[in-house]
Motif scaffolding. Structure first.
Motif, PDB file in Angstrom:
ATOM      1  N   ALA A  40       0.841  -1.192   0.000  1.00 35.80           N
ATOM      2  CA  ALA A  40       0.000   0.000   0.000  1.00 35.80           C
ATOM      3  C   ALA A  40       0.883   1.250   0.000  1.00 35.80           C
ATOM      4  O   ALA A  40       1.900   1.312   0.697  1.00 35.80           O
TER       5      ALA A  40
ATOM      6  N   ARG B 291      -4.725   9.904  -8.273  1.00 37.25           N
ATOM      7  CA  ARG B 291      -3.715   8.867  -8.017  1.00 37.25           C
ATOM      8  C   ARG B 291      -3.259   8.173  -9.294  1.00 37.25           C
ATOM      9  O   ARG B 291      -2.099   7.797  -9.412  1.00 37.25           O
TER      10      ARG B 291
ATOM     11  N   LYS C 114      -3.827   1.388  -3.075  1.00 38.31           N
ATOM     12  CA  LYS C 114      -4.552   0.965  -1.875  1.00 38.31           C
ATOM     13  C   LYS C 114      -4.970  -0.505  -2.039  1.00 38.31           C
ATOM     14  O   LYS C 114      -5.128  -0.978  -3.173  1.00 38.31           O
TER      15      LYS C 114
ATOM     16  N   ASP D 127      -7.534  -1.375  -4.572  1.00 39.13           N
ATOM     17  CA  ASP D 127      -7.178  -1.343  -5.994  1.00 39.13           C
ATOM     18  C   ASP D 127      -6.830  -2.727  -6.524  1.00 39.13           C
ATOM     19  O   ASP D 127      -6.634  -2.894  -7.734  1.00 39.13           O
TER      20      ASP D 127
ATOM     21  N   SER E 224      -1.675  -4.703   2.403  1.00 39.21           N
ATOM     22  CA  SER E 224      -1.812  -3.644   3.425  1.00 39.21           C
ATOM     23  C   SER E 224      -0.656  -3.666   4.409  1.00 39.21           C
ATOM     24  O   SER E 224       0.144  -4.582   4.430  1.00 39.21           O
TER      25      SER E 224
END
Length: 125
Positions: free
Chosen positions: A14, A67, A87, A90, A125
């Motif tokens: 991330a 982004r 993120k 995505d 993450s």
């Protein structure tokens, strides 16, 4: 026959970045609208970004505005998607597509005649 081939996907943390490429053969990216779509697990295919034939103005999904940046190199017959600030949401298979029209309009899936096989983007993450 027309071919559209994506590359550049992968696994990224991330906040990281990736650049997707889409190279077309027997199809001129300068002549038509080109777009990126994505499809996450258990989700419908959704439009990410679309570039009119003339460029540089582009459409973006609200979720990626600020982004992601779509661009193309007509000399290389290649479409790009620069993805920054990635993120976990995505995470998806990303598809390149060529429209039958010159302009993006609402860039619905049904507007696009040619599709690549997809390249997987996974954001941890």
């Amino acid at each position: 026959q027309v071919q559209v081939v994506e590359s550049g996907g992968g696994l990224v943390q991330a906040g990281g970045s990736l650049r997707l490429s889409c190279t077309a053969s027997r199809l001129n990216v300068a002549d038509r609208a080109m777009a990126w779509f994505r499809q996450g697990p258990g989700k419908e295919r959704e439009g990410v970004s679309c570039l009119n034939y003339i460029g540089p103005a582009a459409n973006y999904a609200d979720s990626v505005k600020g982004r992601f940046t779509i661009s193309k190199d007509n000399a290389k017959n290649t479409l790009y998607l620069q993805m920054n600030g990635l993120k976990p949401e995505d995470t998806a298979m990303y598809y390149c597509a060529a429209s039958r029209w010159q302009m993006c309009g609402q860039f619905r899936v049904s507007d696009f005649d040619y599709w690549g096989q997809g390249t997987q983007v996974t954001v941890s993450s």
